[in-house]
Write a protein that holds these residues in place. Sequence first.
Motif, PDB file in Angstrom:
ATOM      1  N   ALA A  16      23.833   5.921   8.158  1.00 49.92           N
ATOM      2  CA  ALA A  16      22.571   5.966   7.476  1.00 49.92           C
ATOM      3  C   ALA A  16      22.030   4.899   6.901  1.00 49.92           C
ATOM      4  O   ALA A  16      20.704   4.959   6.460  1.00 49.92           O
ATOM      5  CB  ALA A  16      22.855   7.064   6.475  1.00 49.92           C
ATOM      6  N   VAL A  17      22.783   3.658   6.808  1.00 47.47           N
ATOM      7  CA  VAL A  17      22.117   2.447   5.941  1.00 47.47           C
ATOM      8  C   VAL A  17      20.804   1.946   6.634  1.00 47.47           C
ATOM      9  O   VAL A  17      19.703   1.913   5.833  1.00 47.47           O
ATOM     10  CB  VAL A  17      23.047   1.407   5.956  1.00 47.47           C
ATOM     11  CG1 VAL A  17      22.487   0.045   5.550  1.00 47.47           C
ATOM     12  CG2 VAL A  17      24.478   1.743   5.089  1.00 47.47           C
ATOM     13  N   ALA A  18      21.035   1.834   7.813  1.00 49.16           N
ATOM     14  CA  ALA A  18      19.708   1.341   8.532  1.00 49.16           C
ATOM     15  C   ALA A  18      18.190   2.009   8.216  1.00 49.16           C
ATOM     16  O   ALA A  18      17.438   1.794   8.085  1.00 49.16           O
ATOM     17  CB  ALA A  18      19.796   1.037   9.982  1.00 49.16           C
ATOM     18  N   PRO A  19      18.494   3.608   8.681  1.00 48.46           N
ATOM     19  CA  PRO A  19      17.151   4.396   8.629  1.00 48.46           C
ATOM     20  C   PRO A  19      16.859   4.444   6.961  1.00 48.46           C
ATOM     21  O   PRO A  19      15.467   4.660   6.753  1.00 48.46           O
ATOM     22  CB  PRO A  19      17.758   5.803   9.410  1.00 48.46           C
ATOM     23  CG  PRO A  19      19.259   5.854   9.222  1.00 48.46           C
ATOM     24  CD  PRO A  19      19.626   4.385   9.464  1.00 48.46           C
ATOM     25  N   LEU A  20      17.911   4.573   6.270  1.00 46.08           N
ATOM     26  CA  LEU A  20      17.398   4.788   4.847  1.00 46.08           C
ATOM     27  C   LEU A  20      16.849   3.458   4.214  1.00 46.08           C
ATOM     28  O   LEU A  20      15.932   3.808   3.611  1.00 46.08           O
ATOM     29  CB  LEU A  20      18.784   5.119   3.861  1.00 46.08           C
ATOM     30  CG  LEU A  20      19.261   6.717   4.103  1.00 46.08           C
ATOM     31  CD1 LEU A  20      20.630   6.758   3.258  1.00 46.08           C
ATOM     32  CD2 LEU A  20      18.220   7.590   3.615  1.00 46.08           C
ATOM     33  N   VAL A  21      17.297   2.398   4.612  1.00 43.68           N
ATOM     34  CA  VAL A  21      16.724   1.144   4.136  1.00 43.68           C
ATOM     35  C   VAL A  21      15.295   1.206   4.756  1.00 43.68           C
ATOM     36  O   VAL A  21      14.271   0.651   3.913  1.00 43.68           O
ATOM     37  CB  VAL A  21      17.287  -0.065   4.555  1.00 43.68           C
ATOM     38  CG1 VAL A  21      16.733  -1.296   4.167  1.00 43.68           C
ATOM     39  CG2 VAL A  21      18.782   0.044   3.755  1.00 43.68           C
ATOM     40  N   LEU A  22      15.101   1.302   6.155  1.00 46.35           N
ATOM     41  CA  LEU A  22      13.643   1.200   6.712  1.00 46.35           C
ATOM     42  C   LEU A  22      12.782   2.439   6.170  1.00 46.35           C
ATOM     43  O   LEU A  22      11.594   2.140   5.876  1.00 46.35           O
ATOM     44  CB  LEU A  22      13.940   1.355   8.203  1.00 46.35           C
ATOM     45  CG  LEU A  22      12.676   1.596   9.101  1.00 46.35           C
ATOM     46  CD1 LEU A  22      11.972   0.046   9.018  1.00 46.35           C
ATOM     47  CD2 LEU A  22      12.877   1.639  10.444  1.00 46.35           C
ATOM     48  N   TYR A  23      13.507   3.585   5.899  1.00 47.37           N
ATOM     49  CA  TYR A  23      12.707   4.520   5.294  1.00 47.37           C
ATOM     50  C   TYR A  23      11.966   4.336   3.886  1.00 47.37           C
ATOM     51  O   TYR A  23      11.018   4.455   3.557  1.00 47.37           O
ATOM     52  CB  TYR A  23      13.399   5.964   5.342  1.00 47.37           C
ATOM     53  CG  TYR A  23      12.773   7.065   4.495  1.00 47.37           C
ATOM     54  CD1 TYR A  23      13.331   7.482   3.206  1.00 47.37           C
ATOM     55  CD2 TYR A  23      11.730   7.681   4.715  1.00 47.37           C
ATOM     56  CE1 TYR A  23      12.620   8.218   2.424  1.00 47.37           C
ATOM     57  CE2 TYR A  23      11.097   8.910   4.524  1.00 47.37           C
ATOM     58  CZ  TYR A  23      11.511   9.122   2.760  1.00 47.37           C
ATOM     59  OH  TYR A  23      11.019  10.025   2.040  1.00 47.37           O
ATOM     60  N   GLY A  24      13.219   3.693   3.165  1.00 42.59           N
ATOM     61  CA  GLY A  24      12.855   3.360   1.644  1.00 42.59           C
ATOM     62  C   GLY A  24      11.764   2.244   1.723  1.00 42.59           C
ATOM     63  O   GLY A  24      10.836   2.285   0.802  1.00 42.59           O
ATOM     64  N   ALA A  25      11.674   1.350   2.547  1.00 41.38           N
ATOM     65  CA  ALA A  25      10.717   0.344   2.672  1.00 41.38           C
ATOM     66  C   ALA A  25       9.454   0.728   2.952  1.00 41.38           C
ATOM     67  O   ALA A  25       8.506   0.505   2.254  1.00 41.38           O
ATOM     68  CB  ALA A  25      11.297  -0.882   3.499  1.00 41.38           C
ATOM     69  N   ILE A  26       9.423   1.427   4.061  1.00 38.21           N
ATOM     70  CA  ILE A  26       8.070   2.166   4.402  1.00 38.21           C
ATOM     71  C   ILE A  26       7.518   3.092   3.432  1.00 38.21           C
ATOM     72  O   ILE A  26       6.273   3.090   3.015  1.00 38.21           O
ATOM     73  CB  ILE A  26       8.239   2.812   5.560  1.00 38.21           C
ATOM     74  CG1 ILE A  26       8.667   1.884   6.841  1.00 38.21           C
ATOM     75  CG2 ILE A  26       7.172   3.719   6.117  1.00 38.21           C
ATOM     76  CD1 ILE A  26       8.735   2.584   8.311  1.00 38.21           C
TER      77      ILE A  26
END
Length: 588
Positions: A16-26
Motif C-alpha cells: 500500500a505504500v506506493a499507491p498511498l503515497v501517490l494518492y496522497g500527493a495527487i
Amino acid sequence: MRGLTSRFVMLIAGAAVAPLVLYGAISIVNLRAGTEQSVRLGNLRVADEVAERIRQYIVNNERVLKSSGVELRTAGLEPWQQYRMVRDYVMDFPEFREVSVFTASGQLVATSRLGAPRLTIPQPGAPERDGVYIAPLRLDDDGLPTTTIAVRVGSGAREDYWIAGELALEELWRMVDSVRVGQEGYALLLGEDLQLIAHGDPDEKRHVAMAAGETAPAARTPEQSFAARLLEDPRERHTRYRDEDGRSVLAVAAMVPDLPWVVIVEQPTAEAFAVASALQLQLLAAIALALMGTVTIGWLWGRAFITRIFALTRATRAIADGRLGERVAVTGHDEIRQLGDSFNSMADHLVELQEEVRRQERQLMFGRIAAGLVHDLSNPVQTIQLHCKLITRTYDDPEYRETFDATIERETAHLRRVLDDLRNLAQPIPLERIPIDIDRTVNDVVEPMKVHAETAGVTVRAEPGAGGAHIRADVFALGRVLRNLIVNAVQATAPGGEVVVATEADSDRVRIRVSDTGCGIPPERLGAVFEDFVTTKRRGLGLGLAISKKIVEQLEGRISVTSEVGKGTTFVIDFPRTPARSLALAAG
C-alpha cells in the motif's frame, strides 16, 4: 500465528505504500488547487458585488440630480422658487452637501448655499458619460470620500442646464467597511488616480488619511500596482503579494462599471487556505496511520466510524436547515455514541428554546400593542378630563357649553376611531380622502390643544397662511398626526416657550410647519426619529412619529424634520395641493 499476522500486515503495508503515497500527493495538489480556485472565485464574487453596489449608489444619485434638473427646467419657476427647490432637495437628500444649477455658459441659476456656490460646471473637454460628469474622488476635512456630480439637462432649441451636486460618499465608506471575508479579509477602494479612498481594515485606515495629505507622489503600494495592471488589462483580476507586515496576501479586484474606480478584496493566504492546510495535515496523518495499521482492521473500523460520522453530519445539516425535529441514531458504546446522544439532547433543547423565544415575542408584541393603544388614547382622555373640570365652573355659560359639547363629541369620536383601528388591526381599513381646507383643519386641531399646553406653561398658536388651499386627506388621520406633533413639541419645550403651527401653499404643494423652541434633537438621533419603537422619553414606546409618518405617506405626503440642540425642532408636512377644478367637482 503472531508471525503470520506481522508478515501479513507488513505485506499489506508494503503493497500500500506506493499507491498511498501517490494518492496522497495527487490529493494534496488537487486539494490546494481546488481550494485556491474556490476561494478566489468566492472573493471575486464579493468584489463584483461591492463594485455593483457602488455603481448603483452613484447611479441613484445621478438620477436624483437628473430628476431635480428636469423639474427645475420644465416647471417654469421664479428664481426664488428655484432657490427654494434646490435647498429642499438638499434637505430631502442629505447625501448632497450642495446642489447648484447653472446655464450652459456657467451662469448661476440657483444654489442651495446661502453664499456663493463652491461648484462650477465641467471644463470643456471634461469626460462625460450620457451627459453626466463625475469629478475625481477626494477626501474632505473629515477624511471621508467626496465627489462632484454634474448632469446636463435639456436638449434642442432651449439652452441646456447643468445641475451639479457635491456628494458626500459616507454610505460608500460604510459599504466598504461592511465587507468582510473570513476573519482577516477586507475590501478597499482606489480612485482613478490610484489614491486610496476607503479601507475596511481598521489598522489600515491611517493610510487613507496619509494619502489625503500627500503633496508629492510616493512609491506605489502593492495594491496600487495591482490596480494599475487591472486598468491596463481587465483580465488581471487576481494576484498575490506581501503586505507591509510581510504576510502573503491573496488579492482579487473588480472595476466599478462605468467608473475608473477599482475595488480590491484582500485576504491573508494563511486564512484563505487554512482549510486546505488543515486537510493536508489530516491527509498525511491518515496515510501514516494507514501504513501503521492493517488494511483489514482499518477498513472494518474505518467503515463503522465513517458511517456514524456521516449520520451526525446529515443530522447537523438538517438542524442548520431549520429541521429541528431531526435526530441521529448512533450505535456502539464509545465517544461517537456519546456525541450522538449529546447531539440529540442539544436538538431537544433547541426546540424548547425556540418555543420559549416565540412565546416571549408574542408577549412583547402584545405589550407593544398595549403601549401604542395607551399612547393614542391619552391625549383625548386628558382633553375630556380638562373640559369636564372646566364645565363644573362655567356651566352657566351657554357659549362654553356649546364648546364643551363640540369638544366632547370630537374627542369621543377620536376614541371610537382609535378603537376601530384596534379592531381592524389585522385588516386595516383605507383612509377616507376628501378635499379639506388646511387652515381650518389646523385651527380645529390647535384650539383644543391650547388648554393642554397652558397647563405646561407653553403657548400654542396657529399661523394660517395657505390662503384657503385644500388638500385631499382624512380629517381624523391628519388631526391625529398634528396632535401628536404638537404634544411632542409641548413636552420638549420648557415653560415660557412657544409652539407655532404654520401653513403655507404654492401652486402645487401645501406645507404645514410645526415648530417649537424646545431642547432640540441631537444629530445622531435625528435620522431615526421616524423609526418604530425609537423614543427619548422615559415613558412611551416610540410609536407616535412612526405612525404619523405612515399616515402622511398613505395620504401621498412627505414629512421631514430639522433640529438644532438648544434652539428647537421643526417638522414639515408636505402634501399635493388639490386643484380648484377638483374642488368645484366635489362641491357639485
